[in-house]
Design an enzyme around this catalytic site. Structure first.
Site, mmCIF file in Angstrom:
data_model
loop_
_atom_site.group_PDB
_atom_site.id
_atom_site.type_symbol
_atom_site.label_atom_id
_atom_site.label_comp_id
_atom_site.label_asym_id
_atom_site.label_seq_id
_atom_site.Cartn_x
_atom_site.Cartn_y
_atom_site.Cartn_z
ATOM 1 N N ASP A 110 -2.273 5.713 -4.828
ATOM 2 C CA ASP A 110 -2.544 4.835 -3.691
ATOM 3 C C ASP A 110 -2.840 3.433 -4.211
ATOM 4 O O ASP A 110 -3.928 3.143 -4.692
ATOM 5 C CB ASP A 110 -3.735 5.381 -2.901
ATOM 6 C CG ASP A 110 -4.065 4.533 -1.684
ATOM 7 O OD1 ASP A 110 -3.334 3.551 -1.429
ATOM 8 O OD2 ASP A 110 -5.033 4.848 -0.992
ATOM 9 N N ASP B 109 0.810 -1.207 0.000
ATOM 10 C CA ASP B 109 0.000 0.000 0.000
ATOM 11 C C ASP B 109 0.848 1.264 0.000
ATOM 12 O O ASP B 109 1.451 1.619 1.011
ATOM 13 C CB ASP B 109 -0.906 -0.026 1.236
ATOM 14 C CG ASP B 109 -1.822 1.172 1.326
ATOM 15 O OD1 ASP B 109 -2.067 1.805 0.284
ATOM 16 O OD2 ASP B 109 -2.298 1.476 2.425
#
Length: 326
Positions: A254, A70
């Site tokens: 992201d 992430d």
């Protein structure tokens, strides 16, 4: 995973392919079999085009965990021995020869709630790379019960900052760079669509780029400010200029987010122009290409990219964000 703490890693990162954008100067190669770039890559599993996760090892001997890589967060966390979900993988510090106790309580606030746990230190192995000591969170409480339903165990925050603004720990990607574990200060991610997927759903390479997954040239852009943002310009739906981001919008990447998120007032404008019917009745008639620019290069999306089809229902992948950032 959509989170409120949405930060991008430092400007050295490179995304080879995202689900949502294809540069005109670069062509995606949908290989049917896995290519091994070198020992420093990790195979990714594709969960219905929503999340991509791969395996790391924590401790000595290594304890396996599937983690979501992430770029929108800083810290590494895995379930502790008192993690509430039955049948899940749990880190056992007593079984590791390289474990070092910390015990400081920490909390990470996500959009769905707070992850709670305490800090520990141990060896971590990613692909063929081994870090002798890395600070991470042993999680004791999840941010909402939905996380217990996920097919992955924890989150591997990829940040280039010198320390996490949440826990104060040095992020694992920073550790890899500072300690010379990687050949180059670059990591790259290649994601395969679920509908195209064979045995392998993707790949993350630490220290380089897998030449097998693209042709042409990549577009690089400097990331600026505390959130490492860059600018995106000029949203067109077909030949219609939506006037969204005509003066530039701040955006961050992201890899843990399923959708393309932006300020609600602008998202409404884009979705109105797209005009997809919830029952998919007009899906086959959609032909408009959505285009936008980054660093003066045009990136395009076809209906297959910007419409999600599941169980006879359709919706746009453009969704509301909780901040003014894209």
């Amino acid at each position: 995973m959509s989170i409120s703490l949405r930060f991008i890693v430092a400007g050295l990162i490179l995304f080879l392919v995202s689900r949502y954008a294809t540069c005109q100067a670069m062509m995606r190669i949908p290989l049917k079999t896995k290519t091994l770039w070198n020992k420093d890559d990790v195979s990714l599993t594709n969960d219905n085009d929503n999340t991509y996760f791969g395996q790391i090892m924590v401790g000595t001997p290594g304890q396996p965990f599937n983690v979501l890589f992430d770029t929108g967060s800083f810290d590494l966390w895995v379930p502790s021995s008192i993690w509430p979900k039955q049948g899940s993988r749990r880190y056992r510090s007593s079984a590791s020869k390289t474990f070092k106790r910390d015990g400081t309580k920490k909390e990470i606030r996500y959009g769905s709630g707070s992850l709670k746990g305490f800090m520990s230190n141990d060896a971590v192995e990613i692909g063929g790379l081994r870090i002798k000591q890395q600070a991470f969170i042993e999680a004791t409480e999840a941010p909402g019960r939905r996380i217990y339903e996920r097919p992955w165990d924890g989150i591997f925050g990829i940040s280039g900052l010198s320390k996490s603004t949440i826990t104060g720990a040095r992020p694992i990607w920073r550790t890899m760079m500072d300690e010379g574990v990687v050949t180059k200060k670059v990591f790259s991610i290649w994601l395969r669509r679920y509908s195209d997927s064979g045995e392998n759903g993707g790949e993350i390479v630490f220290g380089g780029i897998d030449q097998e997954h693209f042709t042409g040239a990549h577009t690089y852009v400097d990331a600026e400010g505390p959130h490492n943002t860059f600018k995106i310009n000029s949203f067109f739906v077909g030949k219609i200029d939506t006037k969204v981001c005509s003066k530039g919008c701040k955006v961050l990447v992201d890899s843990g987010s399923t959708y393309i998120r932006g300020p609600p007032n602008l998202i409404v404008k884009i979705n109105k122009q797209i005009g997809i019917a919830a029952d998919c009745s007009n899906y086959d008639k959609l032909s408009e290409v959505i285009s936008f620019t980054i660093a003066a290069k045009t990136f395009t999306l076809t209906p297959r990219d910007y419409i999600e089809r599941k169980n006879g229902k359709c919706k746009s992948v453009f969704a509301d964000a909780t901040t003014d950032l894209w």
